[in-house]
Structures are given as structure tokens and as C-alpha cells.
Design a protein around this motif. Structure first.
Motif, PDB file in Angstrom:
ATOM      1  N   PRO B 226       0.839  -1.212   0.000  1.00 22.81           N
ATOM      2  CA  PRO B 226       0.000   0.000   0.000  1.00 22.81           C
ATOM      3  C   PRO B 226       0.870   1.256   0.000  1.00 22.81           C
ATOM      4  O   PRO B 226       1.972   1.249   0.563  1.00 22.81           O
ATOM      5  CB  PRO B 226      -0.796  -0.121   1.303  1.00 22.81           C
ATOM      6  CG  PRO B 226      -0.767  -1.578   1.651  1.00 22.81           C
ATOM      7  CD  PRO B 226       0.540  -2.091   1.137  1.00 22.81           C
ATOM      8  N   CYS B 228       0.762   3.900   1.669  1.00 18.80           N
ATOM      9  CA  CYS B 228       1.090   4.449   2.984  1.00 18.80           C
ATOM     10  C   CYS B 228       2.100   3.589   3.740  1.00 18.80           C
ATOM     11  O   CYS B 228       2.643   4.005   4.752  1.00 18.80           O
ATOM     12  CB  CYS B 228      -0.175   4.642   3.813  1.00 18.80           C
ATOM     13  SG  CYS B 228      -1.129   3.119   3.931  1.00 18.80           S
ATOM     14  N   ASP B 229       2.377   2.376   3.235  1.00 22.93           N
ATOM     15  CA  ASP B 229       3.342   1.493   3.910  1.00 22.93           C
ATOM     16  C   ASP B 229       4.727   1.550   3.267  1.00 22.93           C
ATOM     17  O   ASP B 229       5.609   0.779   3.628  1.00 22.93           O
ATOM     18  CB  ASP B 229       2.860   0.031   3.845  1.00 22.93           C
ATOM     19  CG  ASP B 229       1.679  -0.221   4.765  1.00 22.93           C
ATOM     20  OD1 ASP B 229       1.370   0.677   5.574  1.00 22.93           O
ATOM     21  OD2 ASP B 229       1.077  -1.307   4.671  1.00 22.93           O
ATOM     22  N   ARG B 230       4.939   2.435   2.298  1.00 24.84           N
ATOM     23  CA  ARG B 230       6.177   2.399   1.534  1.00 24.84           C
ATOM     24  C   ARG B 230       7.280   3.283   2.099  1.00 24.84           C
ATOM     25  O   ARG B 230       7.006   4.402   2.529  1.00 24.84           O
ATOM     26  CB  ARG B 230       5.910   2.861   0.083  1.00 24.84           C
ATOM     27  CG  ARG B 230       4.943   1.964  -0.622  1.00 24.84           C
ATOM     28  CD  ARG B 230       4.602   2.474  -2.004  1.00 24.84           C
ATOM     29  NE  ARG B 230       3.775   1.482  -2.672  1.00 24.84           N
ATOM     30  CZ  ARG B 230       3.756   1.255  -3.974  1.00 24.84           C
ATOM     31  NH1 ARG B 230       4.511   1.982  -4.776  1.00 24.84           N
ATOM     32  NH2 ARG B 230       3.005   0.323  -4.483  1.00 24.84           N
TER      33      ARG B 230
END
Lengths: 414, 414
Positions: B226, B228-230
């Protein structure tokens, strides 16, 4: 023996998975990562060990059923990949064949293990290449694939010959078809783990498109060219790459990534005049892919207009995989098989956010996939990990999915 | 013949300049650009034609004067360079030697042509390499230069051997010194042309520093991770590269450029975990270089804090050339010689914004430079151009500067 009670040998399966990874393509310890690039020497040795060909078919009892039930995935990896992406699915298929053999199981249809060549597209650009050719639905036909060169300018066809896997069997579903296609794969994302689930029943694969961008400016000397006189292609490319992420976040339509960048110049003292990068866009639907692409290119236009300093950019569509809907019969086989192993609250229906060979097979035969959890959602990384319990659970569901489908065919239901 | 009337042969000089460029290292026509990378086959052939060595010394009359008056520059080019940067200075030095020879001129001091190796640093990283070693003031001594590898992993020492130019003469001003050093060079910027001047009398070279930046993030799958998880190293690197330009513009302290970028991954489907780039900062004074570097790294900290998503960066100082003040005696020789050819309103005192071999020679012997205009200020580009008239004007001033300096030495003034 009741087929419904047939079980894979989890210990043998996990031991084989780990030992073959350690032997062919392991990154240096203590990493458990993998570099098994397609058609490399490591890939050749793993293939030689496996079957000597990419289709390994076990005969069925019903001579009228020519087409095998397929269990496919891939044994090649990213340059710094892990032991599960693709490898798990092929190893699980082998374990299924071993289990059928050990228990003298007579299926009605033949059953085939398939190791699809160059799923990763990491050595030869173009992911899911062999399954795309086999399905005849990819925009890159066989000869065009053979003509692709790796970074050392080696032709894909030469690489196939070099490792002895060019073969003569047609890579075409019409001549070498499958009754259906099941694929066990790791999720490669965090959703199962976060939801505390063990199994994903995969109903579709999201759409994806790749765009090659070339930014052009004017080469110049880094010391003597005043800042206000520069057309710096790398500065503009940088603003565009940041905008790719910003557009994906703002619109919430899906994910967008720039993985590869190359500048024409290798000189520290030269203002870059040409920069290439590739955008990878993935969304639940093809329409959303196009919407996100539009948002990105709108942002590109605003940036080059306002801050581009005379630089320009060009877009080239290079590759795409339309949204894929899996087949209800296969989805039902997977769900029924999963329910034999775990409670319903351990199972989740999901879309695949990554492309898979099953996306291509689904275009020409009934297809579904089984997902098992990825620790921390990490994949394409040496730290990729799925527990032996989850690997075995996936392999067991693959076995039962094959048997369930075979039974339905025999009964004339499918 | 009055030495003050001695003139170069402009036609021969420009013809030689063009014909040798066409022969060794020319880009494909209709481009008049050059790719004569240091120690390449083209560089070897141009050197062989020239003199067979990098110091070509013509004897003087005064046996007590061992050290020659030097006329140096370089014959190597950028990968996509032009016919004037460096090449003009060496060709002009040859024309001076030819003129002295044709007119049987007996100078007091010996006079030397010098072709400094690897000025560009484009094949082997580290610009002005040989003059830096010769001056003994560079932070990269001889053995470290020999140990540098090009992109094909060829050692610089091996490349010197391969083209037959490793040599045995010490590259050290204490053993192989110069009385002084003059260098004719194109401006490589737009200032002379914009001011409608013909000659720059160069009084100093601006300070410069290079910083290698490594941004690290976490590798991941481009489809399944996702947004936002990068921790995407390339997105952060992009924001930093844009900030380099913005800081240079905002502070007005000087110029800052990122010419080289490399990402660890070559896979379109992988979120990059490591990106390297190099910042080239140049300002009038060393203090301003440090101020601009501080402004850039302050912006970097703000960006990684606010938008870095867990990525981090490291800085490594890789190379630098402190601000160089040229010697009044040489500056006076250049100005006096220029005034013989053009009116005072055609002459401009200027700082060099590019590094030159003269920056290193100025640390161990009196040095100055002559600049001639660059069309549109373009350099490090196949479209680099200086008119035959300006080339000849520069060569004539080089000749007279050498004679003027020689006369002053003879008179005991210098």
C-alpha cells in the motif's frame, strides 16, 4: 482411501522447498533471499532437478480427458527476491504430484505441474511472459519475446537455448491446453496478516499498466551554466517522480511506482539532457488505472509548464495486464478445499494486487488462486517469509482443489 | 623579427584543430560533437599523433633555466562533448611550438606543451586528475588514481598501460616542474558573449565540492505494498534532487547540480530500496560553497523528516577543489598580450566557474588562463562552438603571453 482425506507430506514439502532454494540461487547467508533470474544457470539447475521441462503431466484414468488440470507458478525470482514468490507454487505442485503418486491415486483428468518461464520480467523485460504467450492474449507474441535482450544484450531465445530449454512443444493453449489452472502463491502484501486470516480465495487480479517516460532537456556544464539558464532533465524527472506518488495518495485510486530510472549522462559535471523512467500503475479496475494515469499526466503537465524550464516529456505505453476475473468453478473448488482445513473465519476473498501467470491463464481456461500470508507484507525482498505451516496449508488446499475439480469434471458438473 | 610581432598561423591552427577532432573521437555526422574519453583508443591515437607523451618540451637558450614555461590543457572529452573544451588549449600550444619553430625563435626558458590526462573525470571519476597528482596538492595521490576503475571495472593504471602511456617520468612538480603555466580555454559559459567581449583574463577559479548521497528505504512489491506502507528511496531521492536546485536558486550562492543517479533495482515491479546520486556545488568562494551545502542539507533534513516515510540519507564528501587565486605576473602577461590584439573594451577580467588543470598548477607555480567566448554558453555538449577567429585570437594571446613571460624572466623582473 477417501480422496477428501488425502494429505500432502508437509515436512517433505517444506524441506524440499528450503533445500532447493539453498542449492540454486540463494543469496549469501545469513540472508535467506534469492536471486534466481530467469534462464540463468541457477534457474537451469532448478529446472533440471524438477522435471526437465516446464509442463510435468501425470496421466489420468479417463482417456477422453486429454487436457490436464494445471497447477502452475514460476521458479524464477527478482535479483534480490525471496524463497516463496512463485517458488512456493511450483514446489506445492510437485508435492501434490508426489502425494498422488505415494497414495496411488487415480485421478480422472491428467494433472500437470507448470513452471512458467520469466514470470518476473526482471532479467528480460515483460512480466508473466510465457503464460502470456501461451494464452495468445498478450500483446507480446513468441517471436517478440525471443527478441528481448537482457542488460548484457543476450537474446531471450539464446538464453533458452543456452540452458537447454528452448524446446519444440508449442507454447500455445490451443495445442497444449489445460482443463483449468490453480496457483498457490504468497499474498505479497499485508492484508491477510493484518486481518489475522490464513487463506485468501482469490477472485480477480487488478489491472495494471506500465508507461515509459522520457524527459529531455539541454546538456550543459555543471559549473558554467547559470541556474536560470538550465533545462535540467533530472530535476524535472525528479519533480515528476514525486508527483507520481502524490497523485496515487491524493486520488486513492490505487498504487503507482517508479522502480527504474536511468540518466543519459554518467558525468558528475554535466547537466543531464535525457532521463528515462517507468511508471507502474495498478488499480482494482481498468477504468481506475486510466483515471490514475490521467491524474498523473495532468500533474506532469502542470509541473513542466510551471517549473520545467524548457524541459519536455514523452509517454510510451509499454506493457499492461487488464483486470482479470477468475472462474467461479475454480473459486468454488478453492473455497471448498480451504473449508476442509480451516474455519470460515480464517478465509478471506480477495483481489490480487500483483500480476500472476493465472491472470493470463484465466483468459483461456477456468482459473483461481490460493493466497497464504506474507510476514509483514514483504515481498521482492530477501526478507520475504511465509511460515512452514502456511506453506503446507496452501499446498494441502491446492491438492484438494485439484481433486475437487477433478471430481466435478468426472460427475459432469463442470 | 620583433617577438612582439610574432604571429601564429591561424589557418593551419584551425585546420589542425578540426581535422584531428574529425579523426579521433568524432560523434557521427552531422554532429560536430566529440567522445574522446580519457585513455580510450581515440585518446591514444590523438596522443600518438601529438607527441608521444604528455610533456612536449622545446629547449630554451638559457641553460640555467631548466623549468619550461608550460602551456597546458587536455585532449580528453565528455562522453558527448565538443571540439573545444580542452582540445583548443592543447592545439593552441602545438601551434605556438610550430610558430616558434617556423620562425627560428630562441626563447630563454624552455617551452612545454602539456596534455594533462583525465581532466574530465568522465571515464575515471575524479576531474583534473593528472594535474592534481602533479601538484601533489590533490587529496587523491598517484596510487589512488591508478586504482580508480571505469564502468567496465578497468583500472586506470591498466588503461594507461593498454594505450602505452603509463610512462616512467614522475608525475610530480618537484621532479618535473614548470616555470609557470598558461592555459587557453573556452569560457564554457555565456558571460563573454553576453557582454560582447572577445577575451577573458582569468584571475581565479571558483571553489567546488562534490557530495555522494545514498538514500535508503525498504524494497517491496510495486503491486501489493500500500502507498502508505512504503519507504521508497527513489521518491525521497527525487524530492532531494529537486531541493538541490531550489536551494541554489533561493540562496543565490552559486550553482548546484545532480548529474549522476543510480537505483539499486533494475526491476519495474520493485519499490527501490537504495538510490545513489552526486551533488556538484560551485561558488565564488569556499565559504559560499559550504553555506550552499548547509542550505541543501538543511532542506534534505526537513524533507526526510516530513515526507521521508522512513527513508534515510547519508552524505559522503568525495572530491573538492578549493578556490584558486591565479598569479599576478601571469595575469599581467595575459592582459598585456591581449591588449596587443584587441581594444581594452574587448577584454574582461573573470573568475572561472569551471575547474581546470590550471587550478592545480596555480598551487605550485605562477598560473593564469585565457578565455575565449562559447557560443550560447554551451559546453559539455556536441553543439559546443567557438569561432575560428576566437580560437586563433586565443592562440595568438597564448603565444604572446609565453614570450612576454619569457622576456620578463630574462630581464630578471619575474
Amino acid at each position: 482411501m477417501q480422496m477428501a482425506n488425502l494429505r500432502i507430506n508437509a515436512e517433505r514439502f517444506n524441506a524440499t522447498l528450503q533445500s532447493t532454494c539453498s542449492k540454486w540461487g540463494a543469496l549469501a547467508a545469513p540472508s535467506t533471499g534469492m536471486c534466481r533470474l530467469t534462464l540463468s544457470q541457477e534457474d537451469k539447475e532448478a529446472r533440471d532437478w524438477l522435471v526437465g521441462n516446464i509442463f510435468a503431466i501425470r496421466k489420468g484414468a479417463d482417456a477422453t480427458k486429454k487436457k490436464p488440470i494445471g497447477m502452475g507458478s514460476h521458479m524464477d525470482t527478482q535479483p534480490a527476491g525471496g524463497r516463496y514468490d512463485g517458488i512456493l507454487g511450483v514446489q506445492a505442485a510437485l508435492e501434490v504430484l508426489r502425494t498422488l503418486h505415494d497414495n496411488n491415486v487415480q485421478t480422472h483428468c491428467p494433472v500437470a505441474l507448470v513452471d512458467w518461464t520469466n514470470e518476473e520480467g526482471a532479467r528480460f523485460a515483460g512480466a508473466m511472459m510465457a503464460s502470456g504467450v501461451w494464452s495468445t492474449k498478450s500483446s507480446t507474441p513468441l517471436q517478440a519475446c525471443w527478441d528481448v535482450r537482457d542488460n548484457d544484450a543476450i537474446l531471450m531465445k539464446t538464453a533458452l537455448e543456452d540452458i537447454g530449454y528452448l524446446g519444440s512443444t508449442p507454447c500455445d493453449y490451443r495445442e497444449n491446453g489445460l482443463e483449468c489452472h490453480f496457483e498457490l502463491h504468497i499474498e505479497q502484501g499485508p492484508l491477510l496478516e493484518r486481518a489475522n486470516k490464513s487463506v485468501g480465495v482469490v477472485t480477480s487480479v487488478q489491472g495494471m499498466k506500465w508507461y515509459a517516460i522520457r524527459v529531455t532537456g539541454i546538456e550543459g556544464h555543471s559549473g558554467t551554466t547559470p541556474m536560470c539558464d538550465r533545462s535540467d532533465a533530472l530535476v524535472t524527472a525528479s519533480r515528476l517522480i514525486a508527483a507520481v506518488r502524490d497523485a496515487a495518495l491524493t486520488t486513492g485510486l490505487g498504487v503507482a511506482t517508479v522502480g527504474v530510472i536511468n540518466s543519459d549522462t554518467s558525468s558528475q559535471a554535466t547537466i543531464p539532457a535525457g532521463v528515462d523512467f517507468i511508471i507502474d500503475i495498478r488499480c482494482s479496475t481498468d477504468e481506475m488505472v486510466d483515471q490514475l494515469a490521467s491524474a498523473i499526466f495532468k500533474a506532469f503537465d502542470a509541473i513542466t509548464m510551471e517549473e520545467g524550464n524548457g524541459t519536455a516529456y514523452e509517454i510510451k505505453r509499454t506493457w499492461g495486464l487488464p483486470e482479470s476475473q477468475f472462474h467461479q468453478t475454480c473459486i468454488d473448488s478453492v473455497r471448498a478445499s480451504a473449508l476442509k482445513e480451516v474455519n470460515n473465519d480464517q478465509i478471506m476473498d480477495m483481489k490480487s494486487k500483483a500480476g500472476h501467470d493465472s491472470a493470463w491463464t484465466s483468459r483461456v481456461c477456468p482459473t483461481s488462486m490460493i493466497f497464504v500470508p506474507s510476514k509483514d507484507g514483504i515481498s521482492h525482498n530477501p526478507n520475504e517469509y511465509t511460515s512452514p505451516e502456511h506453506c503446507a496449508l496452501g499446498a494441502q488446499i491446492l491438492l484438494q482443489s485439484v481433486l475437487h475439480y477433478d471430481e466435478q469434471v468426472h460427475k459432469g458438473v463442470y
